[in-house]
Design an enzyme around this catalytic site. Structure first.
Site, PDB file in Angstrom:
ATOM      1  N   HIS A 335       0.926  -1.337  -0.027  1.00 40.83           N
ATOM      2  CA  HIS A 335       0.055   0.046   0.062  1.00 40.83           C
ATOM      3  C   HIS A 335       0.801   1.200   0.052  1.00 40.83           C
ATOM      4  O   HIS A 335       2.021   1.255   0.532  1.00 40.83           O
ATOM      5  CB  HIS A 335      -0.823   0.056   1.170  1.00 40.83           C
ATOM      6  N   ASP A 394      -8.058  -5.272  -0.271  1.00 39.98           N
ATOM      7  CA  ASP A 394      -8.605  -6.027  -1.659  1.00 39.98           C
ATOM      8  C   ASP A 394      -8.257  -7.541  -1.030  1.00 39.98           C
ATOM      9  O   ASP A 394      -8.599  -8.256  -1.754  1.00 39.98           O
ATOM     10  CB  ASP A 394      -7.796  -5.539  -2.691  1.00 39.98           C
TER      11      ASP A 394
END
Length: 458
Positions: A335, A394
């Site tokens: 991320h 996700d």
């Protein structure tokens, strides 16, 4: 013209088109060294990967570091909506029925509602849910899109024509439009799916209206499933997923798109359609689908999914671009902000485990847990970095949707119908503060040339 002549012409056009493609590739290529020479922040990120500051917001805060003696140190990620830790908003257990509705109220109005305010807000949203039969027939049922995100865009843009005052960007009118979109988008997503399945696969077409008094999550499940049934845990897990996808700061691609488009003074429907276009991309909202596709590919290529060495071998091939889609990416890992952990992923992982136990899918959950552990180590070793690599939201959202029986075509639309709350809050914030039109600069690095008359060109 006979068939032979047509085929010859087609071949000639194909060759000419290939030449145009080659010209496009050559013309569009920029020397990558120039980005460093002019200190261009590619992707609006600095050399350390941190986003370039382009605005101010009070809507949400995303943190992945602590500052210790003036130095950034990796830390467990935190996400705050209007100052409140998202963990508290999601709540514990399965008893918090309207967490998404409460969160939407908070994002829009900056404070947590009282019990009475929440009840009124739920009633207001429910009163705006209905889609006319004419809209369903003329917009959703005609030419359904294979990618439902395009169906969402088409539907949202067409709502402009059903609005008696679509271009008014005063706060009262934009709030009205925002509440209507928040209310209608779940119906639009599910109805688009049913239309797509009916006209492309001859599935039975059953369009069910939302039920008053049910939460957004409950209505999605009851409208989607033929029997309309769901367990309390299923509804609670989906509700939590909606909360965790509702907002993530002003810098994420789709929300920043909303700020950019809103700053031009355009209408609400155009701004939201632009955000949907951004979210469709596999580097943004489409990533959870990529995760599930990656796991499907892993199962095809690994004979024993309980063997860590085989899983590691597959993941190494993925990183080298030799497996799955050749991108070199392990989807769901890493991320831009979070380092040690993504708080959304931790929450969803907990819910995923509960749901896996209810569904008898413990092996699937354990496979995800194993891949998460091994992938983090492999990515760090490949990049030669000390900074931790964590799974992102996700990684488990696709697994949760799969366990809920939600079809893959709806994975990204679910993201959109939850993120509409955050988009709406940011659009209102942009309008309230009457910011300037967002216009960053691009440095011209081409060359000025003399015009050459057509007959003199070679």
């Amino acid at each position: 013209m006979d068939n032979e002549s047509m085929m010859a012409l087609s071949k000639q056009l194909e060759v000419e088109f290939d030449s145009l493609v080659e010209n496009c590739l050559v013309s569009g290529a920029i020397d990558l060294n120039l980005y460093q020479e002019y200190d261009v922040k590619r992707g609006l990120r600095d050399s350390s990967g941190k986003g370039v500051l382009t605005g101010l917001t009070e809507i949400s805060d995303v943190t992945g570091y602590d500052i210790v003696n003036g130095v950034k140190e990796p830390a467990d990620g935190k996400l705050f909506y209007q100052g409140y830790d998202v963990k508290k908003l999601v709540g514990e257990g399965i008893k918090k029925k309207f967490a998404f509705e409460e969160t939407t109220y908070l994002l829009l109005f900056g404070k947590l509602p009282t019990a009475e305010q929440l009840e009124v807000f739920i009633e207001v949203v429910a009163s705006l849910q209905e889609l006319s039969g004419q809209f369903v027939r003329d917009v959703i049922m005609k030419a359904p899109s294979a990618n439902l995100m395009n169906g969402l865009q088409k539907s949202v843009l067409t709502l402009y024509s059903y609005d008696s005052n679509p271009d008014d960007i005063s706060i009262p009118n934009v709030l009205r439009q925002s509440l209507q979109l928040i209310a209608k988008l779940p119906l639009i997503a599910v109805y688009n799916y049913h239309a797509y399945r009916h006209f492309n696969f001859l599935d039975s077409l059953v369009i069910k209206p939302p039920v008053k008094g049910l939460s957004t999550a409950e209505n999605i499940l009851q409208m989607l499933r033929p029997d309309g049934k769901y367990t309390e845990l299923e509804a609670r897990v989906l509700d939590a997923a909606l909360v965790l996808h509702a907002e993530h700061g002003g810098g994420n691609n789709s929300t920043f798109t909303n700020h950019v488009v809103t700053s031009s003074g355009t209408d609400t429907y155009s701004a939201v359609a632009a955000s949907i276009a951004s979210l469709k991309g596999p580097r943004h909202g489409g990533a959870n689908l990529k995760v599930q596709q990656m796991f499907a590919d892993l199962k095809k290529n690994v004979s024993d999914i309980k063997d860590d060495s085989q899983i590691e071998g597959y993941l190494k091939k993925v990183l080298k671009g030799e497996a799955f889609d050749g991108s070199g990416l392990i989807y769901g890992m890493g991320h831009a902000v979070y380092t040690i952990s993504d708080p959304r992923e931790l929450i969803l992982k907990g819910f995923a485990e509960k749901l896996a136990n209810e569904k008898g899918m413990q092996d699937e959950f354990l496979l995800h847990d194993t891949v998460e552990r091994i992938a983090a180590e492999l990515i760090m070793a490949r990049r030669h970095v000390i900074k931790p690599v964590c799974a992102n939201v996700d990684f488990y959202s696709g697994l949760i949707y799969t366990m809920l029986g939600i079809p893959e075509e709806l994975f990204t639309p679910l993201f959109a119908l939850s993120r509409i709350s955050g988009w709406s809050a940011h659009r209102l914030e942009e309008l309230v503060n009457k910011e300037k039109i967002i216009r960053p600069a691009y440095k011209y690095v081409g060359h000025h040339k003399e015009y050459v008359e057509l007959e003199e060109r070679k």
